[in-house]
Design a protein around this motif. Structure first.
Motif, PDB file in Angstrom:
ATOM      1  N   GLY A 186      -2.187  13.544  14.627  1.00 21.09           N
ATOM      2  CA  GLY A 186      -1.345  14.590  14.066  1.00 21.09           C
ATOM      3  C   GLY A 186      -0.231  14.086  13.183  1.00 21.09           C
ATOM      4  O   GLY A 186       0.732  14.824  12.941  1.00 21.09           O
ATOM      5  N   MET A 187      -0.303  12.876  12.690  1.00 15.79           N
ATOM      6  CA  MET A 187       0.750  12.304  11.857  1.00 15.79           C
ATOM      7  C   MET A 187       0.204  12.160  10.432  1.00 15.79           C
ATOM      8  O   MET A 187      -0.532  11.220  10.132  1.00 15.79           O
ATOM      9  CB  MET A 187       1.192  10.952  12.407  1.00 15.79           C
ATOM     10  N   TRP A 188       0.556  13.115   9.612  1.00 13.40           N
ATOM     11  CA  TRP A 188       0.093  13.080   8.221  1.00 13.40           C
ATOM     12  C   TRP A 188       1.075  13.867   7.363  1.00 13.40           C
ATOM     13  O   TRP A 188       1.481  14.948   7.727  1.00 13.40           O
ATOM     14  CB  TRP A 188      -1.290  13.704   8.109  1.00 13.40           C
ATOM     15  N   PRO A 189       1.527  13.369   6.213  1.00 15.75           N
ATOM     16  CA  PRO A 189       1.180  12.035   5.702  1.00 15.75           C
ATOM     17  C   PRO A 189       1.991  10.944   6.386  1.00 15.75           C
ATOM     18  O   PRO A 189       3.146  11.157   6.724  1.00 15.75           O
ATOM     19  CB  PRO A 189       1.543  12.128   4.221  1.00 15.75           C
ATOM     20  N   ALA A 190       1.379   9.811   6.600  1.00 17.56           N
ATOM     21  CA  ALA A 190       2.035   8.652   7.206  1.00 17.56           C
ATOM     22  C   ALA A 190       1.683   7.433   6.366  1.00 17.56           C
ATOM     23  O   ALA A 190       0.995   6.520   6.813  1.00 17.56           O
ATOM     24  CB  ALA A 190       1.609   8.467   8.653  1.00 17.56           C
ATOM     25  N   ARG A 191       2.135   7.455   5.124  1.00 13.97           N
ATOM     26  CA  ARG A 191       1.706   6.431   4.169  1.00 13.97           C
ATOM     27  C   ARG A 191       2.132   5.039   4.604  1.00 13.97           C
ATOM     28  O   ARG A 191       1.403   4.069   4.429  1.00 13.97           O
ATOM     29  CB  ARG A 191       2.279   6.758   2.791  1.00 13.97           C
ATOM     30  N   GLN A 192       3.342   4.934   5.163  1.00 16.24           N
ATOM     31  CA  GLN A 192       3.818   3.613   5.563  1.00 16.24           C
ATOM     32  C   GLN A 192       2.969   3.037   6.694  1.00 16.24           C
ATOM     33  O   GLN A 192       2.574   1.870   6.656  1.00 16.24           O
ATOM     34  CB  GLN A 192       5.274   3.705   6.002  1.00 16.24           C
ATOM     35  N   GLY A 193       2.666   3.851   7.701  1.00 15.37           N
ATOM     36  CA  GLY A 193       1.847   3.359   8.802  1.00 15.37           C
ATOM     37  C   GLY A 193       0.427   3.048   8.384  1.00 15.37           C
ATOM     38  O   GLY A 193      -0.156   2.043   8.802  1.00 15.37           O
ATOM     39  N   ILE A 194      -0.156   3.898   7.529  1.00 17.79           N
ATOM     40  CA  ILE A 194      -1.508   3.639   7.049  1.00 17.79           C
ATOM     41  C   ILE A 194      -1.548   2.370   6.212  1.00 17.79           C
ATOM     42  O   ILE A 194      -2.452   1.530   6.354  1.00 17.79           O
ATOM     43  CB  ILE A 194      -2.020   4.844   6.241  1.00 17.79           C
ATOM     44  N   ALA A 195      -0.555   2.215   5.342  1.00 21.91           N
ATOM     45  CA  ALA A 195      -0.510   1.005   4.508  1.00 21.91           C
ATOM     46  C   ALA A 195      -0.320  -0.242   5.361  1.00 21.91           C
ATOM     47  O   ALA A 195      -0.916  -1.296   5.085  1.00 21.91           O
ATOM     48  CB  ALA A 195       0.617   1.123   3.485  1.00 21.91           C
ATOM     49  N   LEU A 196       0.511  -0.117   6.420  1.00 24.00           N
ATOM     50  CA  LEU A 196       0.725  -1.278   7.285  1.00 24.00           C
ATOM     51  C   LEU A 196      -0.552  -1.649   8.034  1.00 24.00           C
ATOM     52  O   LEU A 196      -0.904  -2.834   8.146  1.00 24.00           O
ATOM     53  CB  LEU A 196       1.853  -0.977   8.265  1.00 24.00           C
ATOM     54  N   GLY A 197      -1.254  -0.664   8.561  1.00 24.68           N
ATOM     55  CA  GLY A 197      -2.504  -0.958   9.257  1.00 24.68           C
ATOM     56  C   GLY A 197      -3.562  -1.543   8.340  1.00 24.68           C
ATOM     57  O   GLY A 197      -4.268  -2.493   8.714  1.00 24.68           O
ATOM     58  N   PHE A 198      -3.669  -0.997   7.141  1.00 24.94           N
ATOM     59  CA  PHE A 198      -4.657  -1.520   6.198  1.00 24.94           C
ATOM     60  C   PHE A 198      -4.281  -2.924   5.734  1.00 24.94           C
ATOM     61  O   PHE A 198      -5.154  -3.795   5.561  1.00 24.94           O
ATOM     62  CB  PHE A 198      -4.773  -0.573   5.007  1.00 24.94           C
TER      63      PHE A 198
END
Length: 371
Positions: A186-198
């Protein structure tokens, strides 16, 4: 010149006549026979104070407030819609009922129910589904399963070509895994977290290539990224609960994306057999069958696909065991992507990526054990 009679206890006020009933003088008069000096009028303290005996109104947010004890029904904790100012010439009487804070139309427009004394918590889709007797689990369906099968076949074919060819579908899998996990929570947008994981997944891939595909590179990258996510969350200005929730989501997304890099560490034949088995298992799971029957059919189909693919590779009949193990992990990822009434976007991200990402450790372990 006439003599004025002597007056007892007359104060020395020039040009002013003496008035024994004057309440506005400097000193109160003491009368003979009283037990104490300085008689005070009980109404003298109120002559300079304005007294308001009516009701008061706040003309913006609340109903009429009485001068007596507050009405417990008016102690509404939830915010109310602003009201137009009321004229002080026509105040509302205590017997007139107050207008409701919000109507059904306002509740449907804002997503919140009417105000209550104890507050009104929001109801999630999963809670509403349980209350209506529906299951909060919605499986992704055939279209996400087809995308998973396509990505699995790309992994299988690229592994047969070479290590660097495997990087192309693997990077796609890792990106979709990071994005899908945040959307599943349920966390969207979460660009920082997605970028960190990628970014953690890319760092793990690079470490695997540099170290000669050693699995220690995966564990080391996970440890570094957990510390990095912790530092970034400590610098956040959000509430403590939100920071903890964001930290857990970031760590889990990074770990899943990094673990998917286990396809690079596994043997090429094991990757080929495992990816084909996942593709067949997910397609069989999407068939319109009862859940127990669908699971059994999925496992049997994956074992058969592993056996057939193992015959082409060096695994032989051991491919059936590897295919069955990969199918178990894929079904777990499929179940996670179906949890808590997910959206269509969850199905096309987490529903596509999690079955393959969860299978990577099993492919590495079983591949090492069977070859």
């Amino acid at each position: 010149m006439t003599n004025q009679p002597n007056q007892p206890n007359q104060p020395n006020h020039p040009n002013q006549p003496y008035d024994p009933y004057d309440r506005y003088g400097q000193q109160p008069q003491a009368w003979p026979g009283q037990g104490h000096q300085g008689y005070e009028d009980p109404h003298a303290a109120q002559q300079y104070t304005q007294q308001w005996q009516g009701q008061t109104w706040e003309t913006q947010n609340h109903r009429a407030v009485s001068a007596q004890a507050p009405d417990p029904e008016t102690a509404i904790l939830t915010p109310q819609a602003p009201r137009p100012p009321q004229s002080p010439q026509s105040p509302r009487t205590p017997q007139e009922p107050a207008a409701p804070a919000s109507t059904d139309a306002d509740a449907s427009a804002t997503g919140y129910g009417p105000a209550t004394v104890g507050g009104n918590a929001r109801v999630t889709d999963a809670q509403r589904a349980r209350a209506e007797g529906r299951s909060p689990i919605i499986e992704p369906g055939m279209q996400p399963a087809a995308l998973t099968a396509l990505l699995g076949l790309l992994l299988a074919g690229a592994a047969a070509v070479g290590t660097y060819a495997l990087l192309v579908p693997l990077v796609i899998l890792q990106a979709v895994t990071a994005a899908g996990w945040f959307r599943l929570n349920g966390m969207w947008p979460a660009r920082q977290g997605i970028a960190l994981g990628f970014a953690g997944a890319l760092a793990a891939d690079a470490a695997l290539l540099v170290s000669g595909r050693s699995p220690a590179a995966i564990l080391g990258t996970i440890g570094v990224w957990v510390l990095l996510a912790l530092v970034l969350q400590l610098r956040s200005h959000a509430d403590p609960d939100e920071r903890m929730y964001g930290l857990m989501a970031t760590v889990a997304a990074s770990a899943l994306a990094i673990v998917a890099g286990g396809y690079l560490a596994a043997a090429a034949d094991a990757v080929t057999v495992g990816a084909v088995a996942v593709a067949v298992a997910v397609l069989a799971r999407a068939l319109p069958l009862p859940t127990p029957a669908s699971v059994v059919v999925s496992l049997l189909a994956a074992a058969g696909a592993g056996l057939a693919t193992g015959a082409v590779t060096d695994l032989g009949t051991s491919g059936a065991l590897l295919g069955a193990g990969a199918a178990v992990c894929a079904l777990i990822g499929h179940r996670v992507a179906s949890y808590d009434y997910p959206s269509r976007f969850v199905h096309f991200t987490a529903g596509v990526a999690l079955p393959l990402a969860a299978t990577a450790p099993a492919v590495y372990v079983l591949g090492r054990a069977l070859t």
